[in-house]
Design a protein around this motif. Sequence first.
Motif, PDB file in Angstrom:
ATOM      1  N   GLN A  84     -28.154   1.487   7.561  1.00 46.61           N
ATOM      2  CA  GLN A  84     -27.766   2.852   7.871  1.00 46.61           C
ATOM      3  C   GLN A  84     -27.374   2.994   9.331  1.00 46.61           C
ATOM      4  O   GLN A  84     -26.356   3.598   9.680  1.00 46.61           O
ATOM      5  N   GLU A  85     -28.215   2.394  10.191  1.00 51.23           N
ATOM      6  CA  GLU A  85     -27.952   2.475  11.639  1.00 51.23           C
ATOM      7  C   GLU A  85     -26.634   1.773  11.982  1.00 51.23           C
ATOM      8  O   GLU A  85     -25.808   2.313  12.740  1.00 51.23           O
ATOM      9  N   LEU A  86     -26.460   0.574  11.397  1.00 51.89           N
ATOM     10  CA  LEU A  86     -25.227  -0.182  11.685  1.00 51.89           C
ATOM     11  C   LEU A  86     -23.994   0.603  11.264  1.00 51.89           C
ATOM     12  O   LEU A  86     -23.012   0.720  12.010  1.00 51.89           O
ATOM     13  N   LEU A  87     -24.060   1.154  10.047  1.00 51.42           N
ATOM     14  CA  LEU A  87     -22.891   1.870   9.522  1.00 51.42           C
ATOM     15  C   LEU A  87     -22.574   3.107  10.343  1.00 51.42           C
ATOM     16  O   LEU A  87     -21.416   3.410  10.620  1.00 51.42           O
ATOM     17  N   SER A  88     -23.621   3.811  10.770  1.00 49.55           N
ATOM     18  CA  SER A  88     -23.336   5.085  11.452  1.00 49.55           C
ATOM     19  C   SER A  88     -23.021   4.920  12.944  1.00 49.55           C
ATOM     20  O   SER A  88     -22.408   5.799  13.544  1.00 49.55           O
ATOM     21  N   CYS A  89     -23.453   3.829  13.564  1.00 48.02           N
ATOM     22  CA  CYS A  89     -23.307   3.743  15.033  1.00 48.02           C
ATOM     23  C   CYS A  89     -22.235   2.784  15.536  1.00 48.02           C
ATOM     24  O   CYS A  89     -21.741   2.958  16.652  1.00 48.02           O
ATOM     25  N   THR A  90     -21.886   1.767  14.743  1.00 47.97           N
ATOM     26  CA  THR A  90     -21.039   0.692  15.305  1.00 47.97           C
ATOM     27  C   THR A  90     -19.633   1.178  15.695  1.00 47.97           C
ATOM     28  O   THR A  90     -18.959   1.857  14.927  1.00 47.97           O
ATOM     29  N   ASN A  91     -19.228   0.773  16.904  1.00 47.36           N
ATOM     30  CA  ASN A  91     -17.865   1.091  17.368  1.00 47.36           C
ATOM     31  C   ASN A  91     -16.921  -0.103  17.266  1.00 47.36           C
ATOM     32  O   ASN A  91     -15.730   0.055  17.006  1.00 47.36           O
ATOM     33  N   ILE A  92     -17.480  -1.288  17.542  1.00 53.20           N
ATOM     34  CA  ILE A  92     -16.630  -2.492  17.532  1.00 53.20           C
ATOM     35  C   ILE A  92     -17.377  -3.593  16.787  1.00 53.20           C
ATOM     36  O   ILE A  92     -18.584  -3.757  16.965  1.00 53.20           O
ATOM     37  N   VAL A  93     -16.645  -4.376  15.991  1.00 53.21           N
ATOM     38  CA  VAL A  93     -17.250  -5.537  15.321  1.00 53.21           C
ATOM     39  C   VAL A  93     -16.549  -6.807  15.813  1.00 53.21           C
ATOM     40  O   VAL A  93     -15.322  -6.874  15.832  1.00 53.21           O
ATOM     41  N   PHE A  94     -17.358  -7.804  16.220  1.00 51.84           N
ATOM     42  CA  PHE A  94     -16.838  -9.143  16.504  1.00 51.84           C
ATOM     43  C   PHE A  94     -17.444 -10.075  15.467  1.00 51.84           C
ATOM     44  O   PHE A  94     -18.663 -10.295  15.473  1.00 51.84           O
ATOM     45  N   HIS A  95     -16.612 -10.604  14.591  1.00 49.45           N
ATOM     46  CA  HIS A  95     -17.123 -11.464  13.516  1.00 49.45           C
ATOM     47  C   HIS A  95     -16.912 -12.936  13.898  1.00 49.45           C
ATOM     48  O   HIS A  95     -15.825 -13.494  13.705  1.00 49.45           O
ATOM     49  N   CYS A  96     -17.978 -13.543  14.424  1.00 53.35           N
ATOM     50  CA  CYS A  96     -17.888 -14.952  14.869  1.00 53.35           C
ATOM     51  C   CYS A  96     -18.581 -15.905  13.912  1.00 53.35           C
ATOM     52  O   CYS A  96     -18.336 -17.108  13.953  1.00 53.35           O
ATOM     53  N   ALA A  97     -19.491 -15.388  13.077  1.00 52.91           N
ATOM     54  CA  ALA A  97     -20.298 -16.290  12.248  1.00 52.91           C
ATOM     55  C   ALA A  97     -19.415 -17.080  11.293  1.00 52.91           C
ATOM     56  O   ALA A  97     -18.435 -16.565  10.758  1.00 52.91           O
TER      57      ALA A  97
END
Length: 515
Positions: free
Chosen positions: A99-112
């Motif tokens: 819930q927190e991730l979905l509502s707060c994230t502004n930028i995603v860096f997908h390195c995995a």
Amino acid sequence: MSMIAAFYSGKSILITGATGFMGKVLMEKLFRTSPDLKVIYILVRPKAGQTTQQRVFQILNSKLFEKVKEVCPNVHEKIRAIYADLNQNDFAISKEDMQELLSCTNIVFHCAATVRFDDHLRHAVQLNVTATQQLLLMASQMPKLEAFIHISTAFSNCNLKHIDEVIYPCPVEPKKIIDSMEWLDDAIIDEITPKLIGDRPNTYTYTKALGEMVVQQESGNLNIAIIRPSIVGATWQEPFPGWVDNLNGPSGLIIAAGKGFLRAIRATPMAVADLIPVDTVVNLTLAVGWYTAVHRPKSTLIYHCTSGNLNPCNWGKMGFQVLATFEKIPFERAFRRPYADFTTNTITTQYWNAVSHRAPAIIYDFYLRLTGRKPRMTKVMNRLLRTVSMLEYFVNRSWEWSTYNTEMLMSELSPEDQRVFNFDVRQLNWLEYIENYVLGVKKYLLKEDMAGIPEAKQHLKRLRNIHYLFNTALFLIAWRLLIARSQMARNVWFFIVSFCYKFLSYFRASSTLKV
Ligand SMILES: CCCCCCCCCCCCCCCCCC(=O)SCCNC(=O)CCNC(=O)[C@H](O)C(C)(C)COP(=O)(O)OP(=O)(O)OC[C@H]1O[C@@H](n2cnc3c(N)ncnc32)[C@H](O)[C@@H]1OP(=O)(O)O
Ligand SMILES: NC(=O)C1=CN([C@@H]2O[C@H](COP(=O)(O)OP(=O)(O)OC[C@H]3O[C@@H](n4cnc5c(N)ncnc54)[C@H](OP(=O)(O)O)[C@@H]3O)[C@@H](O)[C@H]2O)C=CC1
């Protein structure tokens, strides 16, 4: 004031693969240049007996983060480790965390990713394709998301010689591959893997290409960009030169050569060694994050982060400089003196493998047995030769990557941003970089003390003497055996001895005459 640094201030950033080589440098740079960022969420799994918290603690207390602690003393509060396993449904993230991730994230860096070349196709698809698809699904539910940056590899299309900043389709749709992995058993997957990967060398490059297709297909209304780095190496400048923490790419081979295990490799000296420092990749990644969020390009832009077309270096030059650095900064307790023969011939390679790799390992194991110890060198050598054979594909070919988007971005940056987020690889001095790389391998991977250099040099001198002694003994034994068995060898031997005798007599006589 840097516009890029200012952009990340106050932002909530989600990073996957933050515990990896590139992820750590990315976090470090973010905290150092934008200490006012709100929070960095990192998706972490427990590993090697360490909890997620312990892993984060270890990263933050490592040498890499020393500068960060000066500019951002409350870095511990700004990093939020979220328990996650990208191999599982919904990444096994708890409801509250999600819930927190979905509502707060502004930028995603997908390195995995799984970067192992020989990973089973099922696992490589799970991590490099399915997990990417799931993350995109999550991203589509993030109302505050400004940009999604996907890290791919410049080798995702290594079956082509010239590669543009576009997504090339694979013959079989990623969705079909994902579905089939659910019901096919391992034996069938093993059977179809070579057919699926086609003219790519391994499951890694294939699944990274599928991952890009997934990004293209699932992008929806998201603001997405893809970065394609080539062979990522130690830091060039930041936070200090030569930092590296895993054996991937050239680092493992530098150790193998420096310790005298690897003395020949099937490599084309003139082929382009498309290495790129990890801090260069990170600077480009952050610049792309800013550009994608602020300028919102109409389509998904792909950025090649490569060195070959702007500042080429070849494997011959690189190998030479690595060896030259070993002269100045040798590694401790080497097995043999460092030496590297680059050959393109398969028969010569097999000869060197037998004579220079396997034979010394067998002799050393024999010595270990004689002295009551457990033999191990043959096993180490076999694993090393297997690793080298997997890297051979990349050191015997050259690729051309176009870099229009990367160069366009460079021209969009203010002079201050070009300085703070420098990804202009034309400024890289290869000789200096390689020397720092070798030094970094010694310090940060092997954890060797610089005070041990004189002893390491002495050890190499001893090895040289042993080498000469061994070769002389071998020659004498071989010659003795030959003389005992062949009349011709005996005749040659008597001829040489009588010739030397005559020469010495003449020399003695002429010097007596002069007196
Ligand atoms: C004068 C000489 C000059 C040298 C300079 C020349 C440099 C040439 C470099 C060419 C690099 C080309 C890389 C191409 C990268 C493509 C770009 C990407 O995106 S790719 C992204 C980057 N991805 C990669 O680079 C992945 C490459 N690596 C792999 O896929 C796997 O490690 C493996 C399949 C090769 C071996 O797997 P497996 O046997 O099951 O098990 P483990 O994994 O557990 O390791 C076993 C043992 O091998 C050891 N070791 C590990 N790596 C290296 C190394 N590079 N080397 C040497 N040794 C290495 C390791 O320490 C261990 O030792 P020990 O414990 O037995 O004593
Ligand atoms: N290194 C290179 O030469 C190149 C790398 N790239 C790309 O750059 C990116 C980063 O590579 P790099 O940093 O070198 O790779 P690393 O292997 O160092 O890092 C991989 C990261 O992915 C994480 N990860 C793997 N599996 C899982 C999982 N099941 N759940 C959660 N996290 C997981 C790892 O976590 P954990 O620590 O728990 O294992 C680690 O943080 C990758 O996308 C790679 O394809 C592209 C070109 C070259």
